[in-house]
Motif scaffolding. Structure first.
Motif, PDB file in Angstrom:
ATOM      1  N   ASN A 136     -33.227 -13.093  50.214  1.00 28.79           N
ATOM      2  CA  ASN A 136     -34.012 -13.067  48.974  1.00 28.79           C
ATOM      3  C   ASN A 136     -33.468 -12.028  48.007  1.00 28.79           C
ATOM      4  N   LYS A 137     -33.126 -10.866  48.534  1.00 32.16           N
ATOM      5  CA  LYS A 137     -32.593  -9.811  47.677  1.00 32.16           C
ATOM      6  C   LYS A 137     -31.192 -10.158  47.181  1.00 32.16           C
ATOM      7  N   LEU A 138     -30.419 -10.841  48.006  1.00 30.75           N
ATOM      8  CA  LEU A 138     -29.085 -11.266  47.575  1.00 30.75           C
ATOM      9  C   LEU A 138     -29.190 -12.281  46.444  1.00 30.75           C
ATOM     10  N   ARG A 139     -30.098 -13.235  46.575  1.00 30.38           N
ATOM     11  CA  ARG A 139     -30.284 -14.222  45.503  1.00 30.38           C
ATOM     12  C   ARG A 139     -30.701 -13.533  44.209  1.00 30.38           C
ATOM     13  N   LEU A 140     -31.624 -12.595  44.316  1.00 23.11           N
ATOM     14  CA  LEU A 140     -32.094 -11.878  43.140  1.00 23.11           C
ATOM     15  C   LEU A 140     -30.956 -11.093  42.494  1.00 23.11           C
ATOM     16  N   SER A 141     -30.149 -10.449  43.321  1.00 23.34           N
ATOM     17  CA  SER A 141     -29.016  -9.686  42.804  1.00 23.34           C
ATOM     18  C   SER A 141     -28.024 -10.599  42.092  1.00 23.34           C
ATOM     19  N   PHE A 159     -34.166  -2.577  36.451  1.00 27.18           N
ATOM     20  CA  PHE A 159     -33.129  -3.314  37.165  1.00 27.18           C
ATOM     21  C   PHE A 159     -31.765  -2.631  37.139  1.00 27.18           C
ATOM     22  N   THR A 160     -31.683  -1.478  36.484  1.00 29.22           N
ATOM     23  CA  THR A 160     -30.405  -0.774  36.387  1.00 29.22           C
ATOM     24  C   THR A 160     -29.804  -0.452  37.751  1.00 29.22           C
ATOM     25  N   PRO A 161     -30.597   0.030  38.727  1.00 30.27           N
ATOM     26  CA  PRO A 161     -29.999   0.332  40.042  1.00 30.27           C
ATOM     27  C   PRO A 161     -29.402  -0.900  40.715  1.00 30.27           C
ATOM     28  N   LEU A 162     -30.063  -2.037  40.591  1.00 26.30           N
ATOM     29  CA  LEU A 162     -29.564  -3.258  41.221  1.00 26.30           C
ATOM     30  C   LEU A 162     -28.292  -3.735  40.547  1.00 26.30           C
ATOM     31  N   LEU A 163     -28.249  -3.672  39.225  1.00 30.85           N
ATOM     32  CA  LEU A 163     -27.069  -4.120  38.491  1.00 30.85           C
ATOM     33  C   LEU A 163     -25.880  -3.206  38.739  1.00 30.85           C
ATOM     34  N   ALA A 164     -26.150  -1.934  39.001  1.00 29.90           N
ATOM     35  CA  ALA A 164     -25.066  -0.973  39.214  1.00 29.90           C
ATOM     36  C   ALA A 164     -24.444  -1.087  40.600  1.00 29.90           C
ATOM     37  N   LYS A 165     -25.191  -1.623  41.542  1.00 28.95           N
ATOM     38  CA  LYS A 165     -24.703  -1.718  42.919  1.00 28.95           C
ATOM     39  C   LYS A 165     -23.833  -2.959  43.097  1.00 28.95           C
ATOM     40  N   PRO A 166     -22.740  -2.864  43.857  1.00 32.96           N
ATOM     41  CA  PRO A 166     -21.992  -4.082  44.194  1.00 32.96           C
ATOM     42  C   PRO A 166     -22.843  -4.992  45.072  1.00 32.96           C
ATOM     43  N   LEU A 167     -22.552  -6.260  45.040  1.00 34.74           N
ATOM     44  CA  LEU A 167     -23.339  -7.218  45.824  1.00 34.74           C
ATOM     45  C   LEU A 167     -23.326  -6.893  47.315  1.00 34.74           C
ATOM     46  N   SER A 168     -22.238  -6.305  47.773  1.00 37.72           N
ATOM     47  CA  SER A 168     -22.137  -5.973  49.195  1.00 37.72           C
ATOM     48  C   SER A 168     -23.164  -4.932  49.624  1.00 37.72           C
ATOM     49  N   GLU A 169     -23.778  -4.246  48.642  1.00 36.38           N
ATOM     50  CA  GLU A 169     -24.767  -3.204  48.954  1.00 36.38           C
ATOM     51  C   GLU A 169     -26.180  -3.599  48.541  1.00 36.38           C
ATOM     52  N   GLU A 171     -28.606  -4.882  50.077  1.00 35.62           N
ATOM     53  CA  GLU A 171     -29.678  -4.596  51.033  1.00 35.62           C
ATOM     54  C   GLU A 171     -30.199  -3.164  50.918  1.00 35.62           C
ATOM     55  N   SER A 172     -29.389  -2.269  50.359  1.00 29.45           N
ATOM     56  CA  SER A 172     -29.773  -0.849  50.314  1.00 29.45           C
ATOM     57  C   SER A 172     -30.706  -0.519  49.151  1.00 29.45           C
ATOM     58  N   ILE A 173     -30.929  -1.476  48.245  1.00 27.44           N
ATOM     59  CA  ILE A 173     -31.786  -1.220  47.089  1.00 27.44           C
ATOM     60  C   ILE A 173     -33.242  -1.417  47.487  1.00 27.44           C
TER      61      ILE A 173
END
Length: 198
Positions: A136-141, A159-169, A171-173
């Protein structure tokens, strides 16, 4: 003259008993369409289901006979670069992968031309999907990054933290349930307005 490029296969359509039409996204981010004569039956040029959607492949092809947008490249050979095999072993992962493909195909049908960022987004999403424990979080990202990249996502510091993180990370948000629900609703709204039904 024969040419080569690498694509992620978005969709394959049977044109006749033996021929296939293959739509793919190139590493330059261009949607390309190929006509594979005898591709459905040729085990030498197209072995092992190489033209299936999700596959990252290298294709050998000839230029279009006509230079108009609707004409197809002539597909000569294809070899798998990466299969994303782990996705195919899980129904939920496969379902989300096909959602990614349909979304990118819909986007490319809206006149998207040469956007390596979109190719990278799709490739990184499929790579993350093989190992993700939070689909679910991957789809949202994926959705937020796609909308932000197209310039249709309104500025929102949430949403800035999510956009700043690479997709590989992804799950950590950490999101509160309320924030995650709001993000899902926002993405659904803007995707529908931008691309229509997917």
């Amino acid at each position: 003259m024969n040419r080569k490029c690498k694509i992620i296969v978005l969709r394959t359509i049977r044109h006749s008993e033996a021929d296939l039409i293959v739509h793919g996204l190139s590493s330059e981010g261009t949607r390309m369409s190929f006509f594979g004569k005898g591709a459905a039956k040729s085990k030498k040029r197209f072995a092992g289901g190489v033209l299936e959607p999700l596959h990252y492949i290298e294709v050998t092809y000839k230029d279009k006979y006509q230079k108009d947008e609707d004409s197809l490249y002539m597909l000569l050979e294809a070899d798998v670069v990466r299969e994303f095999q782990k996705i195919r072993q899980d129904y939920d992962r496969l379902e989300l992968a096909f959602y990614f493909l349909k979304t990118i195909q819909k986007l490319s049908g809206h006149g998207l031309v040469e956007s390596p960022e979109v190719f990278n987004l799709l490739g990184n999403s499929l790579s993350a999907l093989e190992v993700s424990s939070d689909l679910n979080k991957l789809r949202l990202s994926f959705e937020l990054k796609l909308l932000a990249g197209q310039g249709v996502l309104p500025g929102d510091a949430t949403f800035t933290p999510l956009l700043a993180k690479p997709l590989s990370e992804h799950e950590s948000i950490v999101f509160t349930p309320e924030t995650q629900a709001r993000a899902r609703d926002l993405c659904a709204h803007y995707l529908k307005n931008y691309l229509g039904d997917i």
